[in-house]
Structures are given as structure tokens and as C-alpha cells.
Design a protein around this motif. Structure first.
Motif, PDB file in Angstrom:
ATOM      1  N   TRP A 116     -35.534 -57.116   7.200  1.00  0.00           N
ATOM      2  CA  TRP A 116     -35.118 -57.830   8.305  1.00  0.00           C
ATOM      3  C   TRP A 116     -33.643 -57.694   7.897  1.00  0.00           C
ATOM      4  CZ3 TRP A 116     -37.408 -59.297  12.565  1.00  0.00           C
ATOM      5  CH2 TRP A 116     -36.604 -60.382  13.476  1.00  0.00           C
ATOM      6  N   ASP A 118     -29.444 -58.716   7.751  1.00  0.00           N
ATOM      7  CA  ASP A 118     -28.567 -59.999   7.784  1.00  0.00           C
ATOM      8  C   ASP A 118     -27.906 -59.776   9.272  1.00  0.00           C
ATOM      9  OD1 ASP A 118     -25.660 -59.047   7.251  1.00  0.00           O
ATOM     10  OD2 ASP A 118     -27.387 -58.356   5.493  1.00  0.00           O
ATOM     11  N   ARG A 119     -27.420 -60.913   9.468  1.00  0.00           N
ATOM     12  CA  ARG A 119     -26.489 -60.953  10.830  1.00  0.00           C
ATOM     13  C   ARG A 119     -25.265 -60.106  10.782  1.00  0.00           C
ATOM     14  NH1 ARG A 119     -30.941 -62.410  11.201  1.00  0.00           N
ATOM     15  NH2 ARG A 119     -31.893 -63.957  12.502  1.00  0.00           N
ATOM     16  N   ASP A 120     -24.780 -60.274   9.616  1.00  0.00           N
ATOM     17  CA  ASP A 120     -23.413 -59.694   9.493  1.00  0.00           C
ATOM     18  C   ASP A 120     -23.569 -57.981   9.755  1.00  0.00           C
ATOM     19  OD1 ASP A 120     -21.881 -61.732   9.246  1.00  0.00           O
ATOM     20  OD2 ASP A 120     -22.040 -61.680   6.896  1.00  0.00           O
ATOM     21  N   THR A 121     -24.740 -57.555   9.078  1.00  0.00           N
ATOM     22  CA  THR A 121     -24.930 -56.083   9.032  1.00  0.00           C
ATOM     23  C   THR A 121     -25.299 -55.615  10.739  1.00  0.00           C
ATOM     24  OG1 THR A 121     -25.829 -55.955   6.743  1.00  0.00           O
ATOM     25  CG2 THR A 121     -26.391 -54.225   8.425  1.00  0.00           C
ATOM     26  N   THR A 139     -30.739 -59.614  18.111  1.00  0.00           N
ATOM     27  CA  THR A 139     -31.633 -59.596  16.832  1.00  0.00           C
ATOM     28  C   THR A 139     -32.497 -58.548  16.717  1.00  0.00           C
ATOM     29  OG1 THR A 139     -30.972 -61.799  16.458  1.00  0.00           O
ATOM     30  CG2 THR A 139     -32.503 -60.733  14.840  1.00  0.00           C
ATOM     31  N   ASP A 213     -30.524 -66.449  18.442  1.00  0.00           N
ATOM     32  CA  ASP A 213     -30.873 -65.089  18.567  1.00  0.00           C
ATOM     33  C   ASP A 213     -31.425 -64.885  19.916  1.00  0.00           C
ATOM     34  OD1 ASP A 213     -30.459 -64.727  15.928  1.00  0.00           O
ATOM     35  OD2 ASP A 213     -32.164 -64.963  15.001  1.00  0.00           O
TER      36      ASP A 213
END
Length: 239
Positions: A116, A118-121, A139, A213
Motif C-alpha cells: 500500500w 504512501d500518499r506522497d508517492t 487512492t 481518500d
């Protein structure tokens, strides 16, 4: 002499292709994509070289390359065991055993690749079509898919695995992919009778989400996937 050497090399290449050995693909990426679903030969060989040290060729009729290729051909083209037996010049029993062993082997060694992000990626690799339609908040895209199984002998299992949608006995899984197409979630198997909602709520998927998300659910027409036309927003979490 040069003509004979060239003829010898050409005959060896043709023989390798006929035997479906290590030289089966030649330099053809199109051939790799057709038989395996992978984009090119470099990708297939990178995967093979990663798995090779982990594979055991002891007392095996097929080479590691042939075992992996047979498995991909079965998964990609759904070829019958007898057809693969003719292609690889082995018995259908060998095909059946090799496929079962390799599927378990691939799962054990590749399941760690399902992560899963991360949000930055996610923000860095978000396709522009998603950004234009939903901003940077998408997401994951989810879908439940079913795999046909044999008819269970146990009556209770038979009832649990019968899918009214497929009109057959199946196992159902919830799969999630990132907007750029990487698999990031895969649930355990459930009987085909289980509803998509039940799997979504009880598979641990919701534990991966953060407030805000956006989760998209795939519609039927997946072949021409466009976020604004082929997907519907399932939830926008505001916890």
C-alpha cells in the motif's frame, strides 16, 4: 564455411523455438506479450532471474524457464492441460503438477510486492486524467473478481461457493490498484456466494484508508478505462 555456420545457428534457433526452451522468445517483445502478458522480454527475464535462485530444478522434467513460461501461458491464455502437454512434450499430469506448484511458488515469493503506497508517492505518480477529474485524492480503484473452481464435495462448501452471477462455483477476491495501475491490495479468498459489500467490509481493506481518500469502483467496461466515464466514486471518506 561461413554459410554453414550461419545455417547451423539458424537451425539451432528454430530448434530452440520448437522445444519452447530458453530461446523460445528470440528478441520478440510481441511474442512475450502474447504468451505472458508482460510488456517485453526484459521484464520477463528480470522476473525469471529474480526467481531462478529460489527455484529447485531437482528431479524436474521441465527446466525452470519452461516451468515459469508454462505457468504464464496457462494464466494468460487459459490453455488446456493437454494442449500445453503437447507443446512442452510432457504428460498432462506433469503440466497439472507444475502449474499448481508454480502458482504457490509465485504467490509465496511475489506477495511482498503488493504494498500500500504512501500518499506522497501516490501524488507523484498520479496520472493527469485522475488529477483533472478528482484532484490528488484518488487512492485506489477496487473490484471483486471471481475464479472458477471445481464443484466441492462438501454440501456446505458447495452452497457457499456457488455464484449466482457466474452460475458456477467460484472463489471471490477483492483487488485494489493504484491510479497508475500497480496492485496494492488483495484480499483472501471468499466463496462465490459472498457479496462484494461483505468482502469490502471484512477484508481489512477499510483499515488502509485515511480521511478524505476517494475510492473508485470499476464498472463493467474495463477495456477502455477512463476515470471520468468508466468509474463511479464509491466513497469519499470524511471521518
Amino acid at each position: 564455411m561461413n554459410r554453414l555456420l550461419e545455417e547451423n545457428r539458424e537451425l539451432r534457433r528454430e530448434l530452440a523455438e520448437l522445444r519452447i526452451s530458453d530461446g523460445f522468445f528470440g528478441d520478440s517483445n510481441e511474442k512475450v506479450k502474447y504468451y505472458t502478458g508482460l510488456p517485453n522480454l526484459a521484464t520477463f527475464m528480470a522476473l525469471f532471474n529474480f526467481l531462478l535462485p529460489l527455484m529447485s530444478a531437482q528431479n524436474k522434467i521441465l527446466s525452470p524457464f519452461q516451468m515459469l513460461l508454462l505457468t504464464f501461458m496457462r494464466l494468460r491464455l487459459d490453455l488446456p492441460s493437454k494442449h500445453l502437454a503437447y507443446l512442452f512434450r510432457v504428460s498432462p499430469k506433469t503440466v497439472y503438477r507444475t502449474f499448481n506448484e508454480m502458482v504457490s511458488f509465485l504467490y509465496a515469493n511475489l506477495k511482498r510486492a503488493i504494498m500500500w503506497p504512501d500518499r506522497d508517492t501516490l501524488h507523484k505518480i498520479m496520472p493527469h486524467q485522475f488529477v483533472e477529474a478528482f484532484g490528488h485524492r484518488v487512492t485506489v480503484i477496487i473490484d471483486c473478481f471471481e475464479i472458477f473452481t471445481e464443484k466441492p464435495a462438501n454440501l456446505k462448501a458447495r452452497a457457499q461457493m456457488f455464484s449466482s452471477y457466474k452460475h458456477n462455483h467460484t472463489m471471490k477476491y477483492l483487488i485494489g490498484i493504484t491510479p497508475n495501475g500497480a496492485i496494492c491490495f488483495l484480499s483472501k479468498g471468499w466463496g462465490g456466494r459472498t457479496s462484494d459489500k461483505h468482502i469490502t467490509l471484512n477484508s481489512g481493506f477499510l483499515n488502509m484508508l485515511l480521511p478524505g481518500d476517494i475510492v473508485l469502483a470499476c464498472c463493467v467496461r474495463r477495456s477502455s478505462f477512463q476515470p471520468s466515464q468508466r468509474c463511479a466514486v464509491s466513497w469519499m471518506l470524511r471521518m
